[in-house]
Design an enzyme around this catalytic site. Structure first.
Site, mmCIF file in Angstrom:
data_model
loop_
_atom_site.group_PDB
_atom_site.id
_atom_site.type_symbol
_atom_site.label_atom_id
_atom_site.label_comp_id
_atom_site.label_asym_id
_atom_site.label_seq_id
_atom_site.Cartn_x
_atom_site.Cartn_y
_atom_site.Cartn_z
ATOM 1 N N SER A 125 0.890 -1.327 -0.025
ATOM 2 C CA SER A 125 0.089 0.138 -0.065
ATOM 3 C C SER A 125 0.895 1.228 0.081
ATOM 4 O O SER A 125 0.427 2.251 -0.544
ATOM 5 C CB SER A 125 -0.796 -0.051 1.333
ATOM 6 O OG SER A 125 -0.218 0.008 2.472
ATOM 7 N N ASP A 136 1.092 0.186 8.117
ATOM 8 C CA ASP A 136 2.231 -0.316 8.152
ATOM 9 C C ASP A 136 3.058 -0.206 7.102
ATOM 10 O O ASP A 136 2.637 0.373 5.768
ATOM 11 C CB ASP A 136 2.307 -1.847 8.521
ATOM 12 C CG ASP A 136 1.744 -2.836 7.453
ATOM 13 O OD1 ASP A 136 0.949 -2.121 6.560
ATOM 14 O OD2 ASP A 136 1.604 -4.153 7.624
ATOM 15 N N ASP A 138 5.454 -2.086 3.855
ATOM 16 C CA ASP A 138 6.082 -3.498 3.450
ATOM 17 C C ASP A 138 7.338 -3.177 2.602
ATOM 18 O O ASP A 138 7.452 -2.161 1.728
ATOM 19 C CB ASP A 138 5.214 -4.335 2.329
ATOM 20 C CG ASP A 138 3.841 -4.485 3.294
ATOM 21 O OD1 ASP A 138 3.980 -5.231 4.205
ATOM 22 O OD2 ASP A 138 2.885 -4.376 2.730
ATOM 23 N N ASP A 190 7.433 -4.477 7.892
ATOM 24 C CA ASP A 190 7.487 -5.930 7.457
ATOM 25 C C ASP A 190 8.582 -6.036 6.497
ATOM 26 O O ASP A 190 8.570 -5.354 5.330
ATOM 27 C CB ASP A 190 6.412 -6.814 6.983
ATOM 28 C CG ASP A 190 5.218 -7.032 7.794
ATOM 29 O OD1 ASP A 190 5.453 -6.907 9.018
ATOM 30 O OD2 ASP A 190 4.108 -7.313 7.601
ATOM 31 N N LYS A 251 -10.567 -0.540 0.188
ATOM 32 C CA LYS A 251 -9.884 -1.298 1.265
ATOM 33 C C LYS A 251 -10.651 -0.713 2.727
ATOM 34 O O LYS A 251 -10.695 -1.580 3.456
ATOM 35 C CB LYS A 251 -8.380 -0.384 1.311
ATOM 36 C CG LYS A 251 -7.448 -1.130 0.190
ATOM 37 C CD LYS A 251 -6.235 -0.366 0.083
ATOM 38 C CE LYS A 251 -5.311 -0.353 1.333
ATOM 39 N NZ LYS A 251 -4.726 -1.625 1.710
ATOM 40 N N TYR A 260 -11.413 -8.527 4.644
ATOM 41 C CA TYR A 260 -9.921 -8.454 4.297
ATOM 42 C C TYR A 260 -8.989 -9.064 5.200
ATOM 43 O O TYR A 260 -8.639 -8.795 6.487
ATOM 44 C CB TYR A 260 -9.563 -6.771 4.621
ATOM 45 C CG TYR A 260 -8.217 -6.073 4.138
ATOM 46 C CD1 TYR A 260 -8.506 -5.154 2.905
ATOM 47 C CD2 TYR A 260 -7.327 -6.269 4.704
ATOM 48 C CE1 TYR A 260 -7.246 -4.574 2.609
ATOM 49 C CE2 TYR A 260 -5.875 -5.866 4.146
ATOM 50 C CZ TYR A 260 -5.977 -4.914 2.914
ATOM 51 O OH TYR A 260 -4.972 -4.256 2.639
#
Length: 609
Positions: A125, A136, A138, A190, A251, A260
């Site tokens: 995202s 968060d 990624d 992450d 979303k 989700y």
């Protein structure tokens, strides 16, 4: 019956203005040299409509953006700048670590170690440009060929432990895509790892080039494909601004409506992004509000398991397995395939079950009626984002509770239990007495005195039984199988620690107040009949309808014989030590029984209650 040849892939439905069915029909996989010629147009088919937006469409999009801003789907400038700073610090930290390992472990001269590089790339995202407040990040650590994954999960992990900015650090080395999870200055990250077959990794390295995958192992390829897929999605949409606003809306809708979660069998962020991108290809000139409505129109009528493609698949001839039901037998059993656009193409929804697909299709249909009302001025955007009446919809529930002794242990135990709940769903689907299983992906804190003072998380599953007179349903075996799978995984991973438990209890609707606060239950109450339509709403002449899709027999439709003994109310894993082999822990065809006993208590489950 499954069609093995090319006809199986000729089942991609599209609604068009002539009220006929047009198909996404992939040609045989293209060679890499032919790839560009096949990418002149976006998508597998021509657009359904090229209509320009009307004034009312622009107004609806403006109202939608205002609602999403109020809902926290846009990050503030301060938060955006903080993310930039954190990523910059992390990038510096990674390059310094690679240099130190090159000198101290790999015995590389300092002057050469200064040139090997390494970098951090983002995906998900954040990379798509749709991150909201508190989202968060990624990210991917890209290293040169002399840096091993073992270095990443040892020396790099130990370095992170010593950083005061890093909290909630944990490594998941045995995952399908190995990852280090952490909070860096309060931002959840992450971080994946990939080693390229290059002496040096500079900022100019192009990850979208297929040749970058040469001589890499599959875990590195899967890690790299996070970035490769995200960038390819952006290249496949005609208008990124409209795509991003529509994706923010979908979303939020998916999270509010409890659909989700990739790990629980719904869709994850990349899958929702691909569905929105496909809608953009079909309506390239539409505004975000129109795209949201057309999203529900297209996918409420999609003939699953026909796959969704964003582009013509091709074979780069690098030896990696791609999703292709003509070749791979297991691919024919996927229920809701959404195919990633970057090589090697994969199905991003392999966790989807019959139950979770049914829940999503029902939500698509409800979303269509509501968005039609919004476009006709009969409703506002708030109605689309109201949570469904999950805790009043069913008479019977199962609650899964993961308990640990300390917050640190619970962090690891929570992820393990959550990843195995889909096995419980699959087992319950095969029980002939059960009509519907509906998992709510949200986690809750229980009011039960047994757990209130312990670190724990709970998940609720709504269960609808087939009507039978004077029959009691036995769920003991179904729950035991789930508990055994969790136990096997924790034993194999050596993750089990004293005090870790997973409990599964049967709860009637009227007993939910024993587990959840009243304000939580009120949040899920139905507001009249809003959001619960039984049929699709009024159709306009501009909204085409495809004919019925051909029927298919699902391989998961076979049911086990009905069980008519007593029903289980609780099954508890006490964590007895046991030697479990890898083959036993990961059976692909069934959930095998274990020798250690599972502590259960039984309770009658009358269907009339």
């Amino acid at each position: 019956m499954f069609v093995v040849m090319r006809d199986w892939l000729c089942l991609l439905p599209k609604v068009c203005s002539s009220h006929t069915l047009i198909l996404d029909t992939p040609e045989p996989y293209l060679s890499a040299s032919d790839k560009m010629d096949a990418s002149k147009t976006l998508g597998m088919t021509s657009a359904i409509s090229l209509a320009k937006p009307k004034t009312s469409d622009l107004e609806h999009s403006k109202e939608l953006e205002e609602y999403l801003r109020d809902a926290g789907m846009f990050e503030s400038d301060a938060e955006l700048n903080h993310r930039f700073e954190v990523l910059g610090k992390l990038n510096t930290f990674v390059t310094q670590w690679i240099r130190d390992v090159s000198i101290n472990v790999k015995n590389m001269p300092p002057q050469i170690a200064d040139t090997v590089g390494g970098k951090i790339c983002t995906f998900g995202s954040y990379r798509l440009g749709v991150a909201g407040r508190g989202a968060d990040i990624d990210a991917l650590c890209v290293a040169p060929r002399h840096i091993d994954r073992s270095d990443y999960f040892t020396s790099f992990y130990e370095l992170l432990k010593d950083q005061p900015e890093v909290t909630e650090l944990r490594a998941v080395e045995e995952a399908f895509v190995p990852v280090i999870k952490m909070k860096y200055e309060g931002i959840e990250i992450d971080l994946l790892f990939a080693r390229l077959a290059l002496k040096e990794v500079h900022d100019s390295v192009d990850l979208k080039d297929d040749t970058i995958l040469k001589n890499l192992d599959e875990k590195c390829v899967r890690s790299l494909n996070g970035c490769r897929v995200t960038d390819e999605i952006l290249r496949q949409v005609p208008n990124r601004e409209s795509f991003r606003l529509a994706l923010r809306a979908i979303k939020l809708w998916a999270k509010r409506h409890g659909v989700y979660s990739n790990v629980l069998g719904y869709l994850g962020g990349v899958s929702w992004a691909m569905l929105v991108a496909r809608t953009c290809q079909l309506y390239p000139n539409a505004t975000a509000s129109t795209l949201v409505e057309k999203f529900f129109l297209v996918f409420s009528k999609w003939t699953w398991p026909a796959p969704v493609y964003l582009k013509q698949p091709y074979d780069a001839k690098l030896g990696f397995k791609v999703w292709d039901p003509r070749v791979n037998v297991q691919d024919r059993f996927h229920l809701m395939p959404i195919i990633t656009p970057a090589y090697p193409q994969q199905n991003s929804t392999f966790n989807t079950s019959q139950s979770t697909r049914a829940v999503m299709v029902e939500e698509f249909k409800m979303g269509l009626q509501i968005t039609e009302d919004i476009m006709l001025g009969k409703a506002t955007w708030d109605r689309l984002f109201q949570p469904p009446n999950f805790f009043t919809k069913y008479k019977h529930y199962l609650v899964v509770i993961a308990v640990a002794r300390s917050p640190e242990d619970h962090l690891e135990w929570y992820g393990l239990v959550e990843s195995k709940i889909r096995h419980l769903i699959s087992t319950l689907e095969h029980n002939a007495a059960i009509k519907t299983v509906h998992i709510n992906p949200a986690t809750f804190n229980c009011r039960d005195s047994d757990y209130v003072d312990k670190p724990h998380s709970s998940w609720f599953l709504g269960v609808d039984f087939n009507r039978s007179e004077n029959v009691n349903i036995d769920l003991t075996n179904d729950i035991n199988k789930f508990v055994e799978v969790v136990y096997k995984q924790s034993t194999y991973n050596k993750a089990y620690k004293e005090g870790m438990e997973v409990n599964c209890k049967y709860v009637k609707r009227k007993q939910l107040t024993n587990y959840l606060a009243q304000d939580i239950l009120d949040k899920y109450k139905s507001k009249g009949e809003e959001g619960q339509p039984k049929v699709i709403g009024q159709k306009r002449k501009s909204d085409p309808v495809p004919p019925d899709s051909p029927s298919r027999n699902s391989p998961l439709s076979n049911k086990k014989p009905k069980i008519d003994s007593e029903a289980v109310s609780q099954a508890t894993l006490n964590g007895d030590d046991s030697n479990i082999s890898l083959d036993e822990a990961f059976s692909n065809t069934s959930i095998p029984a274990l020798a250690p006993e599972i502590n259960t208590t039984q309770q009658s489950l009358p269907l009339s209650s």
